[in-house]
Design a protein around this motif. Structure first.
Motif, PDB file in Angstrom:
ATOM      1  N   ASP A   1      49.782  49.768  34.326  1.00 24.24           N
ATOM      2  CA  ASP A   1      48.869  48.947  33.536  1.00 24.24           C
ATOM      3  C   ASP A   1      47.481  49.563  33.629  1.00 24.24           C
ATOM      4  N   THR A   2      46.564  49.056  32.844  1.00 28.77           N
ATOM      5  CA  THR A   2      45.182  49.531  32.872  1.00 28.77           C
ATOM      6  C   THR A   2      44.332  48.522  33.619  1.00 28.77           C
ATOM      7  N   TYR A   3      43.543  49.018  34.571  1.00 28.83           N
ATOM      8  CA  TYR A   3      42.655  48.170  35.348  1.00 28.83           C
ATOM      9  C   TYR A   3      41.242  48.691  35.161  1.00 28.83           C
ATOM     10  N   SER A   4      40.322  47.769  34.966  1.00 31.17           N
ATOM     11  CA  SER A   4      38.940  48.201  34.739  1.00 31.17           C
ATOM     12  C   SER A   4      37.974  47.126  35.213  1.00 31.17           C
ATOM     13  N   GLN A   5      36.737  47.545  35.347  1.00 30.37           N
ATOM     14  CA  GLN A   5      35.656  46.645  35.707  1.00 30.37           C
ATOM     15  C   GLN A   5      34.415  47.160  34.971  1.00 30.37           C
ATOM     16  N   ILE A   6      34.179  46.604  33.787  1.00 31.68           N
ATOM     17  CA  ILE A   6      33.089  47.065  32.935  1.00 31.68           C
ATOM     18  C   ILE A   6      32.196  45.868  32.633  1.00 31.68           C
TER      19      ILE A   6
ATOM     20  N   ILE B   1      28.498  40.613  29.508  1.00 26.27           N
ATOM     21  CA  ILE B   1      29.935  40.405  29.331  1.00 26.27           C
ATOM     22  C   ILE B   1      30.724  41.278  30.295  1.00 26.27           C
ATOM     23  N   GLY B   2      31.895  40.764  30.645  1.00 25.43           N
ATOM     24  CA  GLY B   2      32.926  41.569  31.276  1.00 25.43           C
ATOM     25  C   GLY B   2      33.769  42.092  30.128  1.00 25.43           C
ATOM     26  N   MET B   3      33.803  43.403  29.981  1.00 27.30           N
ATOM     27  CA  MET B   3      34.376  44.021  28.790  1.00 27.30           C
ATOM     28  C   MET B   3      35.663  44.766  29.119  1.00 27.30           C
TER      29      MET B   3
ATOM     30  N   GLY C   1      27.254  47.411  37.893  1.00 25.95           N
ATOM     31  CA  GLY C   1      28.363  47.358  38.828  1.00 25.95           C
ATOM     32  C   GLY C   1      28.533  45.945  39.373  1.00 25.95           C
ATOM     33  N   GLN C   2      29.663  45.700  39.985  1.00 28.52           N
ATOM     34  CA  GLN C   2      29.988  44.386  40.547  1.00 28.52           C
ATOM     35  C   GLN C   2      28.882  43.871  41.470  1.00 28.52           C
ATOM     36  N   SER C   3      28.334  44.740  42.293  1.00 29.40           N
ATOM     37  CA  SER C   3      27.327  44.315  43.271  1.00 29.40           C
ATOM     38  C   SER C   3      26.004  43.888  42.620  1.00 29.40           C
ATOM     39  N   GLN C   4      25.803  44.201  41.351  1.00 25.96           N
ATOM     40  CA  GLN C   4      24.567  43.866  40.650  1.00 25.96           C
ATOM     41  C   GLN C   4      24.673  42.583  39.822  1.00 25.96           C
ATOM     42  N   LEU C   5      25.847  42.018  39.719  1.00 20.76           N
ATOM     43  CA  LEU C   5      26.070  40.902  38.798  1.00 20.76           C
ATOM     44  C   LEU C   5      25.195  39.688  39.091  1.00 20.76           C
TER      45      LEU C   5
END
Length: 154
Positions: A3-8, A60-62, A105-109
């Motif tokens: 599968d495709t995993y992402s964090q954008i 947005i989480g894209m 990045g996640q840490s900046q959300l």
């Protein structure tokens, strides 16, 4: 099966044409909900949305299958029609061409969500032009002044 995993995570910023202060407090929340609905209907996740009378920010989480330019074009087109249909503005409403898109990045959300939530307070101290140029510089984005938003004197 793979599968495709992402964090954008992308913050998008765009302005009312000519930076006219047309977004009124009594219908801003309804506009934000409408834009959130577009984002969700396109399979993306709205994390924060806010703005001022002349521009809007959203985060947005894209998904990697999303074409950001197509999404922003749809948001502008549909929300422009929504504003006209609801007769929110007695003046000609149109979003300005172009937009800014900045990745995180996640840490900046938490910081960027707080920043978006505090837009009105933030803009008591800094103009939209100052803010936008600061984003371009902070992200080391090359630009030509003649292709930026049309600025009105603050």
């Amino acid at each position: 099966m793979a599968d495709t995993y992402s964090q954008i995570y992308i913050q998008v910023i765009f302005a009312v044409q000519n930076r006219t202060a047309l977004i009124q407090p009594h219908w801003e929340e309804e506009l934000n909900k409408y834009i959130t609905g577009i984002v969700q209907n396109k399979g993306q996740k709205m994390l924060a949305i806010n703005g001022t009378s002349n521009h809007i920010h959203f985060l947005i989480g894209m998904k990697p299958t999303c074409c950001l330019s197509d999404l922003v074009r749809e948001i502008k087109k549909s929300s422009d029609s929504f504003i006209k249909e609801k007769q929110f503005s007695k003046f000609q409403f149109r979003w300005q061409q172009g937009f800014g898109a900045f990745s995180y990045g996640q840490s900046q959300l938490n910081d960027i969500i707080r920043y978006i939530e505090n837009q009105k307070e933030h803009h008591r101290k800094k103009s939209f032009q100052e803010e936008y140029l600061a984003f371009l510089n902070a992200f080391d984005i090359e630009f030509k002044n003649e292709y930026l938003f049309e600025w009105l004197e603050d």
